[in-house]
Design a protein around this motif. Structure first.
Motif, PDB file in Angstrom:
ATOM      1  N   UNK A   1       0.860  -1.180   0.000  1.00  0.00           N
ATOM      2  CA  UNK A   1       0.000   0.000   0.000  1.00  0.00           C
ATOM      3  C   UNK A   1       0.901   1.236   0.000  1.00  0.00           C
ATOM      4  N   UNK A   2       0.494   2.262  -0.724  1.00  0.00           N
ATOM      5  CA  UNK A   2       1.302   3.483  -0.749  1.00  0.00           C
ATOM      6  C   UNK A   2       0.400   4.698  -0.902  1.00  0.00           C
ATOM      7  N   UNK A   3       0.779   5.782  -0.230  1.00  0.00           N
ATOM      8  CA  UNK A   3       0.008   7.027  -0.268  1.00  0.00           C
ATOM      9  C   UNK A   3       0.985   8.187  -0.353  1.00  0.00           C
ATOM     10  N   UNK A   4       0.620   9.224  -1.087  1.00  0.00           N
ATOM     11  CA  UNK A   4       1.502  10.391  -1.237  1.00  0.00           C
ATOM     12  C   UNK A   4       0.657  11.649  -1.353  1.00  0.00           C
ATOM     13  N   UNK A   5       1.275  12.756  -1.029  1.00  0.00           N
ATOM     14  CA  UNK A   5       0.606  14.054  -1.060  1.00  0.00           C
ATOM     15  C   UNK A   5       1.512  15.010  -1.825  1.00  0.00           C
TER      16      UNK A   5
ATOM     17  N   UNK B   1       8.243   9.623   4.383  1.00  0.00           N
ATOM     18  CA  UNK B   1       8.915  10.921   4.266  1.00  0.00           C
ATOM     19  C   UNK B   1       7.814  11.969   4.312  1.00  0.00           C
ATOM     20  N   UNK B   2       7.869  12.857   5.306  1.00  0.00           N
ATOM     21  CA  UNK B   2       6.860  13.896   5.411  1.00  0.00           C
ATOM     22  C   UNK B   2       5.754  13.558   6.392  1.00  0.00           C
ATOM     23  N   UNK B   3       4.586  14.164   6.200  1.00  0.00           N
ATOM     24  CA  UNK B   3       3.521  14.067   7.200  1.00  0.00           C
ATOM     25  C   UNK B   3       2.303  13.258   6.762  1.00  0.00           C
ATOM     26  N   UNK B   4       2.452  12.417   5.751  1.00  0.00           N
ATOM     27  CA  UNK B   4       1.415  11.417   5.485  1.00  0.00           C
ATOM     28  C   UNK B   4       1.642  10.289   6.485  1.00  0.00           C
TER      29      UNK B   4
ATOM     30  N   UNK C   1      -4.015   4.720   6.958  1.00  0.00           N
ATOM     31  CA  UNK C   1      -3.093   5.597   6.253  1.00  0.00           C
ATOM     32  C   UNK C   1      -3.864   6.877   5.932  1.00  0.00           C
ATOM     33  N   UNK C   2      -3.245   8.038   6.141  1.00  0.00           N
ATOM     34  CA  UNK C   2      -3.982   9.291   5.925  1.00  0.00           C
ATOM     35  C   UNK C   2      -3.032  10.418   5.559  1.00  0.00           C
ATOM     36  N   UNK C   3      -3.459  11.256   4.623  1.00  0.00           N
ATOM     37  CA  UNK C   3      -2.694  12.463   4.321  1.00  0.00           C
ATOM     38  C   UNK C   3      -2.911  13.507   5.412  1.00  0.00           C
ATOM     39  N   UNK C   4      -2.184  14.606   5.346  1.00  0.00           N
ATOM     40  CA  UNK C   4      -1.969  15.445   6.526  1.00  0.00           C
ATOM     41  C   UNK C   4      -3.210  16.031   7.186  1.00  0.00           C
TER      42      UNK C   4
END
Length: 231
Positions: free
Chosen positions: A32-36, A115-118, A177-180
């Motif tokens: 699973x992968x998520x990006x913003x 990497x980041x706030x996801x 999993x959630x974006x910011x």
């Protein structure tokens, strides 16, 4: 058996074509992968999609630099070079940027890279664990991002700020999993078990999320989340 529910909606006032988050998955392989994508850079929606597609379609064993190298090639192949105006080329020389969260589940074990706030949340009988952001106060306007590098010069820097987490999960645990913007809302409302509200509104997530934004309880931003369980 892995069970998955996922949802997304663009920032209120924006169209689907302006949506800059991305989510990809392969339930059979447990990937699973998520990006913003950052709105401060051009073609960041394509960059976010390239990152999640590359992670899910490949086998990178959490070696994020190798994965990003492949994703940059995919991103470059998607850009409309033939019709690109000179001022767009000037902007694209600065590259695109995005957060990234990758998750691999194998049996009752998981590994994640961020990497980041996801964020990834693990909800168990012991409470909630949050990765990589631990507290609502840590969210800001300058999260760590993955950069494509300059596509004209084909240069980029290696990633020095990736975070890693691994552990075990049971059939009663839930992974989110959630974006910011949604991740921030979850961390602000831990005592109210906000993940229950997300699951209870599975049939009307748009109205539920929009009400949170319109009432000022959540930042107006692209919203993407996935709820994963083993039963």
């Amino acid at each position: 058996m892995i069970r998955l529910f996922h949802y997304h909606q663009p920032k209120i006032g924006n169209s689907e074509s302006e949506y800059e988050d991305a989510f990809s998955y392969d339930e059979e392989r447990g990937l699973f992968a998520m990006a913003d994508g950052s709105s401060e850079s051009v073609f960041s929606n394509e960059w976010a999609r390239s990152l999640v597609e590359t992670f899910v379609q490949g086998r990178y064993d959490m070696k994020i630099d190798d994965m990003v190298e492949t994703a940059v090639g995919l991103w470059r192949s998607k850009l409309p070079w033939d019709n690109m105006k000179w001022f767009v080329k000037n902007k694209i020389a600065r590259g695109s940027m995005s957060t990234f969260l990758g998750l691999e589940i194998a049996g009752h074990e998981f590994r994640s890279v961020a990497v980041g706030d996801t964020c990834l949340f693990i909800v168990s009988s012991e409470g909630l664990k949050s990765f990589p952001v631990k507290n609502a106060s840590e969210f800001g306007n300058t999260p760590k991002l993955i950069w494509t590098g300059n596509p004209l010069l084909r240069t980029r820097r290696s990633i020095r700020w990736a975070n890693y987490m691994e552990g075990k999960i049971s059939e009663n645990d839930i992974l989110i999993m959630a974006t910011d913007s949604l991740a921030h809302w979850i961390l602000k409302n831990i005592e109210h078990r906000p993940w229950r509200a997300l699951m209870d509104h599975a049939d009307d997530e748009h109205d539920f999320i929009s009400d949170l934004i319109n009432s000022g309880h959540m930042k107006n931003d692209d919203v993407t989340f996935a709820i994963i369980s083993l039963k």
